[in-house]
Design a protein around this motif. Structure first.
Motif, PDB file in Angstrom:
ATOM      1  N   ARG A 173       9.381   5.391   3.962  1.00  0.00           N
ATOM      2  CA  ARG A 173      10.247   6.514   3.572  1.00  0.00           C
ATOM      3  C   ARG A 173      10.310   7.559   4.670  1.00  0.00           C
ATOM      4  O   ARG A 173      11.366   8.155   4.919  1.00  0.00           O
ATOM      5  N   LYS A 184       4.312   2.646   1.987  1.00  0.00           N
ATOM      6  CA  LYS A 184       5.554   3.159   1.384  1.00  0.00           C
ATOM      7  C   LYS A 184       5.926   4.480   2.029  1.00  0.00           C
ATOM      8  O   LYS A 184       7.084   4.734   2.360  1.00  0.00           O
ATOM      9  N   LYS A 185       4.902   5.306   2.226  1.00  0.00           N
ATOM     10  CA  LYS A 185       5.146   6.602   2.864  1.00  0.00           C
ATOM     11  C   LYS A 185       5.750   6.372   4.251  1.00  0.00           C
ATOM     12  O   LYS A 185       6.701   7.027   4.654  1.00  0.00           O
ATOM     13  N   LYS A 219       0.834  -1.193   0.000  1.00  0.00           N
ATOM     14  CA  LYS A 219       0.000   0.000   0.000  1.00  0.00           C
ATOM     15  C   LYS A 219       0.870   1.244   0.000  1.00  0.00           C
ATOM     16  O   LYS A 219       1.948   1.275   0.593  1.00  0.00           O
ATOM     17  N   VAL A 220       0.330   2.289  -0.669  1.00  0.00           N
ATOM     18  CA  VAL A 220       1.103   3.517  -0.790  1.00  0.00           C
ATOM     19  C   VAL A 220       1.395   4.118   0.582  1.00  0.00           C
ATOM     20  O   VAL A 220       2.493   4.600   0.849  1.00  0.00           O
ATOM     21  N   LEU A 221       0.384   4.030   1.465  1.00  0.00           N
ATOM     22  CA  LEU A 221       0.579   4.607   2.788  1.00  0.00           C
ATOM     23  C   LEU A 221       1.732   3.916   3.514  1.00  0.00           C
ATOM     24  O   LEU A 221       2.480   4.542   4.270  1.00  0.00           O
TER      25      LEU A 221
END
Lengths: 246, 788
Positions: free
Chosen positions: B10, B6-7, B2-4
């Motif tokens: 990072r 990945k955030k 999920k993109v969240l």
């Protein structure tokens, strides 16, 4: 409810989103600011409206309330017969998630996510999204989708923000000074992108700006001044974004 | 992914400095807990395993001379499993090249091999050969202290006759983990040893053929020692039996258990304090960290992310930080725990070492810390999601700065603008500023608490060895000597003063409470040994009649001045006395009681006599004096204060201090974590403001000062608070650290405050230097143009 002045509304058409007698008072520090003083406003399906006003006129406040980002001090906001001013936190969240797309003056991309991922951030939680790639293609950024915000120019970042806003296929697209931080040429590219969305997808769109030139690309222009609607005019002809000059 | 997520990854990477700093704070809390709990577990497991494998006795009893045929009768007592009868005696030893008077406890062993109970761990060499009367097995610490090896000889004065023995083996025994000479406070390996020799040799030397004088036995399962003790006493009484004792009163075991008990006190109190502080700091640091994420939280809300999803996102962030912290803490804790256990194993010379920390410590430490991290996150997330997204996305409205009382004083004119900014930043958010200072204060307090152990132990040492005992040497005699014999000691070479002491073991009782201890009898005009009241910091009078007792004993028995205490003497005629308590005094070490020497003699129905002589000597004549002792068969023990001091240093101070240094190290790590985070968060909160200042023409140094100045002021405020907090911690520690062996005096030297402050300042400078690098790299244009 106060009687709504007919001149501001178009009878007979069901508005996509409507606000009646909106007021908003902010307490900023020790100062009390009356940002909205009884605003009546309707947004009709598929139209492109430009809200014009000087800095501090209350246009951003109106947009925020229309988009469910904030609640009015008094008044009504109707979406599909539902009064958002009385909506719960959860209902507002659903409203934003399913029906509204936002574009902000300062793009507000998540710096730690790529362009693609910034769009995916929204598509992951939307019920009927288009693919992030497709959304980025719509704003002509298909070739730069794996760049991080820091690697994109301001105009590109704003187009990513537009792609992010429309990827969920919102019923309403709300843009707050989308060109405010951009130079003229880049600004026009961004406006073109918004125009495309409005025309190709038929997304109801409201743009906030203090730039009067932008007004000529709208179906309707709403002037806001001192927290009130000062006037509404219909443009007989919409000027294409690329033909705008300022 | 999920993109969240990945955030998340990072963001964690971007914030790695802070992530690590918070993880270190969490980790140091976990480490103290894991280290302490695993050390205790290991010590308990190891002792138990050692006792079982080498069949350590459960009941011990002395007699003067009991016939061997009694063995059967004892074995028939209900609940007795195995009986071991032995001969044991103290004897002076003569070792070539060693002037000081050493003594040994001689223990009989069967010629044919291991005894049934209390078996030896042969470390070197072999068993005594049948028929040989000149072979001995030495206990390892004593052999090492004198560099004695297989084949070397030692001379033992047995019953007045000097006899030579060849060392055939070197061994350890569960009975002598703590080999402590009679009357000594601490083990001294060069002055006291254990020698195992064949039963026949000892029987011949002490005229104990077909007899024994020392009994040990084990019990069948589910037998209560108390039931057997009485029957053993009854059987041994005609043969001069001294009240039998259970394993827990056996001297070596008592010391070992007490040592573990001390560890336990420390292992509960220190980590509890540590974790509490770490939890608070984690909470503080994380809520500030999340407060800086306010814009992103607003943005996520604008997209339609729900509060729960946003909270979960940050909880995951905290979980990751928590797990990193718990992992670091567990690894360090387990490593320190192992080191600490090994150190104890070496001190106790355990022949085996069981270090198998149960998951218990890790789980408790981990859960507490992670829950704390999540709670810290939730508080901050809740306040962030509470804001309508439109408001969350704009930076917080400019704070209300006011001209304060201070600025109106005109003092402000003396301050430059950057100082004003720093001070107003503090005064505008007093609560948060206070919390930062409180965090610094807590960390400072922890350092003070760990450092002050040295102060306490030094104080303990001074009081015990110098204020209350001024003698150089204490000499023990085989049987009580008539009082006039003290003059014989005064006449010895180099002796300046000699004073008699009588000591007797007794069971004290009052109401339903009992305590096994001893009474020391001394003359009212004693100058060498005095009854020192640690509370009032002065000596008190030896009473004419009645008994004065340590305050902790008074508490244990719930007895007060004027009450009459039951005293069952455990030696000689074993009278059962009733003695009024006439005084109570504070004592750090042990639970001593004192009586007038004459009164004690009379109470015991004995003629005026003494068992120990305290001597003040002229060090010039030391060697002659030692030589004289070797020719005095009546002398059974010689205790030198210097060696007691050395051994106190070695056993207590050194070992304790290693443990304490580990805590100090972790406290310093904690301080660094707090200062780094406070500074780092201040930077992210105020990046825009600082960049604006740079645009306006302020230098890097000046804006660093605006930022670091704020932190500096908060640290300055935190340090005195920390000294106060440290004092409170030490006080609560002294309250709860109270074993029968000793109590920790509440002493904090000024230098301890100084060192703690220095550590905090170093940590602060280090974190300021790290953050300063970031200030230097501040990108002016980007910070001004965008809001992140």
């Amino acid at each position: 409810m106060n009687k709504v002045p007919q001149s501001e509304l178009q009878p007979g058409i069901q508005p996509a989103l409507a606000a009646y007698n909106l007021t908003k008072i902010y307490h900023s520090g020790e100062v009390e600011v009356q940002a909205l003083r009884g605003v009546n406003f309707e947004l009709y399906p598929k139209e492109l409206v430009v809200l014009l006003g000087a800095s501090g006129s209350g246009k951003s406040t109106l947009l925020n309330i229309l988009g469910g980002l904030d609640l009015p001090t008094s008044g009504q906001i109707l979406y599909n017969q539902q009064d958002l001013s009385k909506a719960s936190e959860y209902e507002l969240t659903r409203f934003r998630r399913e029906h509204v797309g936002f574009v902000f003056q300062f793009y507000n991309l998540i710096p730690s996510l790529t362009a693609y991922e910034n769009v995916a951030l929204v598509t992951e939680i939307s019920p009927h999204p288009i693919a992030p790639e497709a959304a980025l293609e719509l704003v002509k950024l298909g070739d730069r989708m794996h760049h991080f915000p820091a690697q994109l120019s301001g105009g590109e970042q704003q187009r990513v923000a537009i792609a992010r806003a429309i990827a969920k296929q919102p019923d309403i697209l709300l843009c707050d000074e989308p060109t405010g931080a951009l130079d003229k040429q880049t600004g026009i590219l961004v406006l073109e992108a918004i125009e495309n969305i409005n025309q190709q997808l038929g997304t109801t769109t409201a743009i906030i700006t203090h730039n009067t030139v932008v007004a000529s690309m709208a179906d309707r222009v709403v002037n806001i001044s001192d927290g009130q609607i000062a006037g509404i005019r219909n443009n007989a002809v919409r000027v294409m974004a690329k033909e705008l000059e300022w | 992914m999920k993109v969240l997520n990945k955030k998340l990854i990072r963001d964690l990477w971007k914030l790695r400095g802070q992530v690590l700093a918070v993880a270190l704070v969490i980790g140091s809390g976990v480490a103290t807990l894991v280290m302490s709990l695993s050390t205790i577990e290991a010590l308990e497991d190891t002792t138990e395993a050692y006792y079982q494998r080498y069949r350590f006795g459960e009941i011990f009893a002395f007699a003067t001379r009991a016939p061997l045929r009694l063995t059967n009768q004892i074995a028939q007592i209900n609940g007795v499993q195995t009986v071991q009868t032995r001969i044991s005696s103290y004897a002076n030893i003569d070792i070539q090249g060693f002037d000081q008077p050493a003594i040994a406890q001689l223990m009989s062993i069967p010629e044919k091999g291991q005894p049934l109970l209390n078996q030896l761990v042969l470390r070197k060499g072999g068993w005594v050969s049948p028929g040989r009367d000149d072979q001995v097995i030495l206990n390892e610490p004593f052999a090492e202290a004198h560099q004695l090896d297989i084949g070397d000889t030692v001379s033992v004065i047995m019953n007045g006759h000097k006899k030579h023995f060849y060392v055939v083996g070197i061994a350890l025994s569960p009975e002598f983990i703590y080999a402590i000479g009679p009357g000594a406070l601490m083990p001294d390996d060069s002055l006291f040893g254990v020698m195992w020799m064949s039963y026949e040799v000892l029987a011949a030397a002490y005229d104990l053929q077909e007899s024994f004088n020392y009994l040990s036995l084990t019990l069948t399962r589910n037998t209560l020692p108390a039931d057997v003790l009485n029957q053993v006493d009854v059987l041994l009484e005609p043969y001069g039996g001294v009240s039998a004792i259970k394993r827990e009163d056996q001297i070596s075991n008592w010391f070992v258990k007490n040592e573990i008990e001390q560890q336990k006190s420390m292992a509960t109190i220190l980590p509890a304090i540590f974790i509490t502080v770490a939890v608070f700091l984690t909470n503080m640091v994380l809520s500030r960290l999340i407060a800086t994420e306010r814009t992103e939280i607003g943005l996520l809300k604008a997209f339609g992310y729900g509060n729960f999803q946003i909270a979960w996102h940050y909880i995951k962030m905290m979980l990751v930080i928590g797990i990193i912290g718990v992992t670091i803490g567990s690894v360090i804790g387990a490593y320190f725990g192992r080191l600490n256990t090994e150190m104890y194993a070496e001190l106790f010379r355990f022949p085996l070492l069981i270090y198998r920390p149960s998951p218990y410590a890790f789980i408790i430490g981990g859960l507490v810390s992670i829950i704390a991290a999540i709670l810290g996150a939730l508080t901050a997330v809740r306040s962030a999601v509470k804001l309508p997204p439109a408001e969350a996305m704009i930076p917080p409205s400019p704070g209300i700065y006011k001209r304060t009382f201070l600025s109106s004083l005109g003092l402000a004119r003396l301050l430059d603008q950057p100082t004003r900014i720093a001070l107003r930043q503090i005064s505008r958010r007093p609560l948060r500023s206070f919390l930062t200072s409180a965090g610094i204060a807590m960390a400072t307090g922890l350092i003070i608490m760990t450092l002050q152990w040295d102060d306490s132990l030094s104080h303990l040492k001074r009081v015990y060895f110098f204020d209350s005992q001024r003698q150089h040497i204490t000499v023990g005699v085989v049987d009580p000597l008539p009082l006039r014999a003290i003059y014989d000691f005064e006449k010895l070479p180099g002796v300046l003063t000699a004073e008699p002491i009588y000591a007797v073991n007794a069971d004290f009782s009052f109401g339903s409470k009992t305590h096994r201890g001893g009474i020391t009898g001394m003359q009212p005009d004693s100058t060498l040994q005095v009854i020192y009241d640690d509370g009032r910091k002065q000596s008190i009078e030896v009473p004419d009649s009645g008994i004065v007792i340590a305050s902790r004993l008074a508490r244990k028995l719930n007895i007060k001045i004027g009450d009459v205490m039951g005293v069952d003497v455990l030696e000689g005629r074993r009278p059962e006395l009733l003695i009024p308590v006439v005084g109570i005094f504070d004592s750090y070490i042990g639970l001593p009681t004192y009586m007038n020497l004459d009164t004690l003699n009379r109470a015991l129905n004995e003629s005026p006599s003494f068992k120990y002589a305290n001597l003040l000597i002229d060090p010039l004549y030391q060697d002659e004096l030692y030589a004289a002792f070797k020719n005095m068969p009546k002398v059974s023990t010689v205790m030198l204060k210097q060696s007691a001091l050395d051994s106190f240093d070695e056993h207590l101070v050194e070992h304790l201090m290693v443990f304490i240094s580990m805590f100090t190290g972790l406290a310093v790590v904690l301080v660094f974590g707090v200062t780094y985070n406070s500074t780092r968060v201040a930077l992210s909160e105020r990046g825009r403001e600082l960049a604006t200042l740079r645009v306006l023409g302020f230098t890097k140094g000046e804006i660093s000062y605006v930022l670091l100045g704020e932190v500096m002021f908060l640290i300055l405020l935190g340090l005195p608070l920390g000294c106060l907090f440290g004092g409170i911690l030490v006080w609560s520690m002294a309250q709860s650290f109270d074993t029968e062996m000793y109590r920790i005096p509440l002493v904090i030297e000024a230098s301890t405050y100084g060192y703690a402050i220095v550590w905090v300042v170093i940590a602060a400078i280090l974190s300021a230097a790290l953050v300063r690098r970031r200030v230097n790299k501040l990108d002016l244009i980007r910070v001004l143009k965008t809001r992140e």
